[in-house]
Design an enzyme around this catalytic site. Structure first.
Site, PDB file in Angstrom:
ATOM      1  N   LYS A  18      -0.694  -0.817  -4.429  1.00  0.00           N
ATOM      2  CA  LYS A  18      -2.037  -0.239  -4.170  1.00  0.00           C
ATOM      3  C   LYS A  18      -2.054   1.317  -3.964  1.00  0.00           C
ATOM      4  O   LYS A  18      -1.181   1.428  -3.146  1.00  0.00           O
ATOM      5  CB  LYS A  18      -2.873  -0.988  -3.049  1.00  0.00           C
ATOM      6  N   ASP A  60       0.855  -1.240  -0.103  1.00  0.00           N
ATOM      7  CA  ASP A  60      -0.149  -0.020   0.054  1.00  0.00           C
ATOM      8  C   ASP A  60       0.826   1.209  -0.127  1.00  0.00           C
ATOM      9  O   ASP A  60       1.626   1.426   0.589  1.00  0.00           O
ATOM     10  CB  ASP A  60      -0.997   0.005   1.419  1.00  0.00           C
ATOM     11  N   GLU A 112     -13.908   0.270  -1.240  1.00  0.00           N
ATOM     12  CA  GLU A 112     -14.175   0.168   0.266  1.00  0.00           C
ATOM     13  C   GLU A 112     -15.244   1.155   0.781  1.00  0.00           C
ATOM     14  O   GLU A 112     -15.650   2.150  -0.074  1.00  0.00           O
ATOM     15  CB  GLU A 112     -12.871   0.954   0.967  1.00  0.00           C
ATOM     16  N   GLU A 131      -4.634   4.763  -3.163  1.00  0.00           N
ATOM     17  CA  GLU A 131      -6.082   5.482  -3.119  1.00  0.00           C
ATOM     18  C   GLU A 131      -6.185   6.332  -4.460  1.00  0.00           C
ATOM     19  O   GLU A 131      -5.423   7.306  -4.537  1.00  0.00           O
ATOM     20  CB  GLU A 131      -6.292   5.934  -1.743  1.00  0.00           C
TER      21      GLU A 131
HETATM   22  O1  KIV Z   1      -4.406  -0.018   4.421  1.00  0.00           O
HETATM   23  C1  KIV Z   1      -5.255  -0.772   4.407  1.00  0.00           C
HETATM   24  O2  KIV Z   1      -5.237  -2.051   5.203  1.00  0.00           O
HETATM   25  C2  KIV Z   1      -6.483  -1.121   3.528  1.00  0.00           C
HETATM   26  C3  KIV Z   1      -7.478  -2.207   3.776  1.00  0.00           C
HETATM   27  C4  KIV Z   1      -8.567  -1.545   4.813  1.00  0.00           C
HETATM   28  C5  KIV Z   1      -8.322  -2.286   2.567  1.00  0.00           C
HETATM   29  O3  KIV Z   1      -6.248  -0.499   2.521  1.00  0.00           O
END
Ligand code: KIV
Length: 261
Positions: A112, A82, A181, A114
């Protein structure tokens, strides 16, 4: 062994795949043995691992190091990293370099971020560089300062239409996956109909190709889990009990075998 390609095929066969967040090698090894397909090293680590109250406090270098730890623990899982707040919001060059770090140093399989449709040109450049991308749409916790907290999304017609346009634009930009989400099931259904890539859901209904939860919510370790997160264990209580047992064992001088015998 799952790969991005096999997960896509699985989604196309309408066989849901399982995702969980994970932030360390030991837990990753156990979740791999359990058959979890995808491990997300989420920026929720800022909260559940580092003790901050906001995901935007996740440091980039630590995110990269935790990603590498999870991949070492679970080489047979697809590992998704992320991108932390501000690691992809300044210049495109910096964003691409930071995304690349997750592949090179973190050994992630996919990164990933956002995103809404305005991120499509940046994502196209990341994909051009060879970085598989998951676009996180719907509720976007990194925008909590704007939305005054973690909120659901897509409730008004305008918002739902925008999120649908985001999903389409991000697939067209080259995303390999979407994560949606906290949106109504009707919006999830529209996104599934309008796109062809796997859609991972969290609080977005059961129709998604995959589901993800924050691991600590699943394990019963968080005090206020979201409504959609049904704990499958009570590890919080088990850890507290083990801690109490240790305290009494130490006090009674009954620890293990006698030293050096
Ligand atoms: O950072 C995270 O754990 C997430 C999940 C809540 C989908 O993006």
């Amino acid at each position: 062994m799952p790969t991005l390609k096999s997960l896509r095929a699985q989604a196309q066969r309408a066989e849901p795949f399982a995702c969980l967040t994970c932030y360390d090698a030991t837990t990753a090894r156990l979740l791999m043995r359990a058959g979890v397909h995808l491990l997300l090293v989420g920026d929720t680590a800022a909260e559940v691992i580092l003790g901050f109250t906001r995901t935007i406090d996740m440091p980039l270098d630590i995110a990269v190091a935790l990603t590498a730890a999870v991949k070492r623990g679970a080489p047979d899982c697809v590992v998704m990293a992320d991108m932390p707040f501000m690691s992809y919001h300044t210049t495109d060059a910096e964003a691409i370099r930071n995304a690349g770090r997750f592949l090179v140093e973190g050994h992630a399989d996919i990164v990933k971020l956002e995103a809404d449709a305005s991120f499509a040109p940046l994502i196209a450049q990341m994909v051009r560089a060879g970085i598989p991308i998951c676009g996180h749409i719907g509720s976007r916790p990194q925008r909590a300062a704007i939305t005054s907290g973690y909120v659901s999304a897509g409730k008004s017609t305008d918002d739902a239409d925008q999120i649908l346009r985001d999903a389409i634009a991000l697939e067209q930009a080259g995303c390999s996956m979407l994560l949606i989400e906290a949106v109504p099931e009707t919006l999830t259904a529209a996104v599934l109909k309008a796109t062809t890539i796997p859609v991972v859901g969290i609080g977005a209904g059961n129709a998604c190709h995959a589901q993800v939860l924050v691991l600590q919510d699943l394990l019963g370790m968080t005090d206020n889990p979201p409504r959609f997160a049904q704990p499958a264990a009570q590890l919080g209580k088990a850890i507290e009990d083990a801690g109490k047992t240790w305290v009494t064992t130490v006090a009674a001088r009954k620890v293990g075998l006698p030293a050096n015998e």
